[in-house]
Design an enzyme around this catalytic site. Sequence first.
Site, short mmCIF file in Angstrom:
data_model
loop_
_atom_site.label_atom_id
_atom_site.label_comp_id
_atom_site.label_asym_id
_atom_site.label_seq_id
_atom_site.Cartn_x
_atom_site.Cartn_y
_atom_site.Cartn_z
N LYS A 90 6.85 -5.73 -0.49
CA LYS A 90 5.98 -6.88 -0.74
C LYS A 90 6.64 -8.20 -0.35
CE LYS A 90 2.87 -4.85 -4.10
NZ LYS A 90 3.45 -3.49 -4.25
C1 LIG Z 1 2.77 -2.28 -3.93
C2 LIG Z 1 3.57 -1.05 -3.73
C3 LIG Z 1 3.02 0.12 -3.16
C4 LIG Z 1 1.56 0.23 -2.77
O1 LIG Z 1 1.29 -0.46 -1.59
P1 LIG Z 1 -0.23 -0.73 -1.14
O2 LIG Z 1 -0.12 -1.57 0.08
O3 LIG Z 1 -0.86 -1.47 -2.29
O4 LIG Z 1 -0.86 0.58 -0.92
C5 LIG Z 1 3.84 1.21 -2.94
N1 LIG Z 1 5.15 1.19 -3.31
C6 LIG Z 1 5.70 0.09 -3.87
C7 LIG Z 1 7.12 0.14 -4.27
C8 LIG Z 1 4.94 -1.08 -4.10
O5 LIG Z 1 5.51 -2.15 -4.67
#
Ligand SMILES: *Cc1c(COP(=O)(O)O)cnc(C)c1O
Length: 435
Positions: free
Chosen positions: A107
């Site tokens: 993220k």
């Molecule tokens: C947010 C997140 C996900 C999910 O990702 P999406 O794009 O919402 O499908 C998977 N793994 C981790 C560690 C995350 O922080």
Amino acid sequence: MKYYSTNGKVEPVSFKEAIFKGLPDDNGLFMPQEIPSLPSSFFEEISELTLPEIGFEVIKQFIDGEIQDIELKSLIEDVLSFNIPLKKIKNGVYALELFHGPTLAFKDVGARFLARSLSYFTKQEDKKLTVLVATSGDTGSAVANGFYNVPNIDVIILYPSGKVSKFQEQQMTTIGGNITALEVDGTFDDCQKLVKDAFLDEELKSALNLTSANSINMARLLPQSVYYFYAWAQLSEEEKKNAVFSIPSGNYGNLSAGLIAQRMGLPIKHFLACSNTNDTVPMYLWNGNFEPKASVATISNAMDVGNPSNFVRMLELFNGSHSKMSESITGYAYTDESTRQTIQKVYALTGYILDPHGAVGYMGLIDYLKIANGTGIVLETAHPVKFNQTVEEEIGMKVALPSHVESTNLKKRSIPFEKDFKGFKRFLLALSQTY
Ligand SMILES: *Cc1c(COP(=O)(O)O)cnc(C)c1O
């Protein structure tokens, strides 16, 4: 380049408007009107390019001059200043490590790009912006870090008291400056409700320029396409011909970004949509019925989503056709028990330490490779240290904090808050008085 709403009830908008609004007024999601194809010369020389160079070529297609090339280039260099290595787990199976950024999860990529893009525009107009974000943990950390010290932008993070990890709470509450953390006496849903109500409140809307740093924002999605290209570029010529990406998913932003990369010409053979027991999308891929449910808590908790917001974007990319989507994507879902076993087994056999999210993606890949050929790439979305309790129980040893992340002794500074909109509104109005 304009961005249209998937609900089709409002006029298409510019990139700038799309990222300031976050969501179109008709409650759809923004999508680019066109997905440009990259020239074959780009794919011929891609293996010589750095991550920010690939990033610039990919992202500039969607900005279409709204940020000047020179500025966009340095902005992207700044966003992608950490490495995203492709590590071999075993023959034909790689992990794309997306967790080397400041908050140790993928993220960081989207949050940093959103912060810097918003700031590019607010600087020009000397406009003050207030970003609201409700979080169950990971998003808040990445947004706090990505927006720290960005001029003209204040960030208000709402998180559920006692329901985020120590590490996440530290990252949200010790940073200070333009980042304020509200510790809400309630659940994640209560936090999200407060944010939603604030966006609907006319008085607040006229007092403050409010926007959201939620993953539905286009500026969080676009830069995520970049690492699919970067990963592919590192494969051998033989491997490039049948690359399969396995994506541990929650809101399906990462997977949507991969589909966009494919539409731009990246020859991805197949996608795997992997979930924990929150299996709304894998179920749809299996039987054609999209049935959102309440989310269930699991050990891969960043994927505990029962009604994934980016599913609408996936559907849009396949013109609403279930059969087209299931030709390109196979769904898999796994229990916590098998996730734990996988962490243990992969460590014992290869020495590679998966986090619970990466383990879900790994299982999908191994199951897929039993029935089809391919070179597999799992997106490793978080550093195992973020989920050290689970991981350490399975591998029987401590996971070290990477050296670039300081374990901070800074004091937690959060404002305790009731889950009551009146108090939240009073707080935001008082903030607007200081502008
Ligand atoms: C947010 C997140 C996900 C999910 O990702 P999406 O794009 O919402 O499908 C998977 N793994 C981790 C560690 C995350 O922080």
